[in-house]
Design an enzyme around this catalytic site. Sequence first.
Site, PDB file in Angstrom:
ATOM      1  N   ASN A 161       0.823  -1.211   0.000  1.00  0.00           N
ATOM      2  CA  ASN A 161       0.000   0.000   0.000  1.00  0.00           C
ATOM      3  C   ASN A 161       0.861   1.267   0.000  1.00  0.00           C
ATOM      4  OD1 ASN A 161      -2.076  -1.808   0.135  1.00  0.00           O
ATOM      5  ND2 ASN A 161      -2.749  -1.251   2.201  1.00  0.00           N
ATOM      6  N   THR A 183     -15.372  37.782 -32.266  1.00  0.00           N
ATOM      7  CA  THR A 183     -16.213  37.238 -31.208  1.00  0.00           C
ATOM      8  C   THR A 183     -17.349  36.518 -31.913  1.00  0.00           C
ATOM      9  OG1 THR A 183     -17.596  39.228 -31.065  1.00  0.00           O
ATOM     10  CG2 THR A 183     -15.659  39.132 -29.618  1.00  0.00           C
ATOM     11  N   HIS A 184     -17.785  35.407 -31.355  1.00  0.00           N
ATOM     12  CA  HIS A 184     -18.819  34.578 -31.997  1.00  0.00           C
ATOM     13  C   HIS A 184     -18.372  34.105 -33.379  1.00  0.00           C
ATOM     14  CE1 HIS A 184     -21.516  36.023 -28.824  1.00  0.00           C
ATOM     15  NE2 HIS A 184     -21.064  37.244 -29.107  1.00  0.00           N
ATOM     16  N   SER A 235      -5.008  12.936 -49.216  1.00  0.00           N
ATOM     17  CA  SER A 235      -6.219  12.126 -49.371  1.00  0.00           C
ATOM     18  C   SER A 235      -5.918  10.933 -50.255  1.00  0.00           C
ATOM     19  CB  SER A 235      -7.333  12.970 -49.997  1.00  0.00           C
ATOM     20  OG  SER A 235      -8.396  12.162 -50.461  1.00  0.00           O
ATOM     21  N   LYS A 248      -5.628  17.476 -51.950  1.00  0.00           N
ATOM     22  CA  LYS A 248      -5.882  17.757 -50.540  1.00  0.00           C
ATOM     23  C   LYS A 248      -4.597  17.872 -49.721  1.00  0.00           C
ATOM     24  CE  LYS A 248      -9.193  18.026 -48.684  1.00  0.00           C
ATOM     25  NZ  LYS A 248      -9.976  16.964 -48.061  1.00  0.00           N
ATOM     26  N   ASN A 270      -4.472  18.082 -45.674  1.00  0.00           N
ATOM     27  CA  ASN A 270      -5.344  18.091 -44.508  1.00  0.00           C
ATOM     28  C   ASN A 270      -4.591  18.367 -43.210  1.00  0.00           C
ATOM     29  OD1 ASN A 270      -7.514  17.308 -46.183  1.00  0.00           O
ATOM     30  ND2 ASN A 270      -6.977  15.147 -45.946  1.00  0.00           N
ATOM     31  N   GLU A 290      -6.405  18.216 -36.026  1.00  0.00           N
ATOM     32  CA  GLU A 290      -7.698  17.594 -35.746  1.00  0.00           C
ATOM     33  C   GLU A 290      -7.547  16.482 -34.708  1.00  0.00           C
ATOM     34  OE1 GLU A 290      -9.466  18.300 -40.267  1.00  0.00           O
ATOM     35  OE2 GLU A 290      -8.876  16.304 -39.615  1.00  0.00           O
ATOM     36  N   TYR A 345      -6.826   1.828   2.179  1.00  0.00           N
ATOM     37  CA  TYR A 345      -6.621   1.365   0.817  1.00  0.00           C
ATOM     38  C   TYR A 345      -7.752   0.438   0.390  1.00  0.00           C
ATOM     39  CZ  TYR A 345      -4.612  -0.648  -3.381  1.00  0.00           C
ATOM     40  OH  TYR A 345      -4.420  -1.042  -4.680  1.00  0.00           O
TER      41      TYR A 345
END
Length: 462
Positions: free
Chosen positions: A109, A154-155, A276, A282, A284, A289, A316
């Site tokens: 322990n 913003t947003h 790809s 592509k 990526n 991600e 424990y």
Amino acid sequence: MALWSGRFTEGADAFTQRFGASLPVDKALYAQDIAGSKAHARMLAAQGVIAQEDADAIAAGLDGIKADIEAGRFAFDVNDEDIHMAVERALIERVGDAGARLHTGRSRNDQVATDTRLFAKQRCSDLMRANLALRRALMMQAEAHFDVILPGCTHLQHAQPVLLSHHLLAYTWMLARDFERLVAARRAADASPLGAAALAGTTYPLDRQMTAADLGFSRVIPNSLDAVSDRDFLLDLSYACSVSCMHLSRLCEEIVLWSSSEFGFIELSDSFSTGSSIMPQKKNPDFAELIRGKTGRVVGDLVALLVTCKALPLAYNKDLQEDKEGAIDAARTLEDCLVCTAGMVETMRVVPEAMRAQAKKGYLAATDVADYLAKKGLPFRRAHEVVGHLVLVCEQRGCGLGDLSLADFKAECELFEADITGALDLESIVAARTTEGGTGHAAVRVQLAQAKEVFAADEASV
């Protein structure tokens, strides 16, 4: 044979033995386990509990086991439930009765709690170094592109123009707070449970201060029950990892957006991009991600540990065997994510002209035009209304505020004068934000110096 076999008449069922084993996870703590055992043996000898020659034999045997594990020569036994039993079994096989004396005055322990705390301290330091590397990359890009202007949002809508350096430094401050959380987690782990034994201490004359100092702990945990059952330090580490991953996810979300055709603000290095299997054009941002996705995994590690610790009575409980896998995973995942993000940031190519082109869209000068009127005595709410109508006029005409004539401005408010054009210049708009922490050039220079100062102090503390 299990170390507790004297109490039992039957061996463990094969399934329950596998189900109860933690070796696949805790063998990652072999170095900490061996370090703790060597310190315990030295203390036992110093206290006269075991002979010095036994302590020497134990140390030599443990060194040999460590070398074999690191060289891939160590053979784990099918009956090894955990790294502690594996090491002790091998030690007894190598040095005989001396090895059998090692566990005197100690329980698994306090042993596992010691190993885990040592491991947590080391991983905190590793993560702190990775944190610093990313902050260094962000500050490097901020300095290299100090005067570049982009639309602040913003947003996710255009709001006001800001310096790219200001934007990047925002992430260095997030990471600086992450560093502080790692420091706190390391401090929480920096206390020795060794000598608490199973839960109540021991009758042997152990010197807990000696083993604590030997292992680099700053203090001893004062309560033996708490010493073997506390996992708050792992919660602190897991929480620090979760918040840091959340910050990386935010940064990587912007990397994904900025590298898209719609934004075109940056181009990622080929080393941090993929293609790809069907679309040859592509490029990526897969790694950005993936970091974004791994955040959920690390948060899950934190939640799992919180639920594991919920409602556990002292001291424990076997539930605590589940404490290490998530914490180990969270630390490893965060370290990988920090390294990957630092590489992306350091090697990405900034496209200033694309940022500037977007900064000219979305009426980013609107607030400054309202401030222009307010400084001439018009109440800000009235100024806000006037400029809002000017934006509506622009939308109807399909133009920008900079395309309006002085007559257009005066038609809305007589306070407008010829100098209104100065309020529409991007450089002037940005430079005017001189308040502490603002995006003005002078303010950002001060902020960059502050960020470097904090960075230097943090670097010195690792």
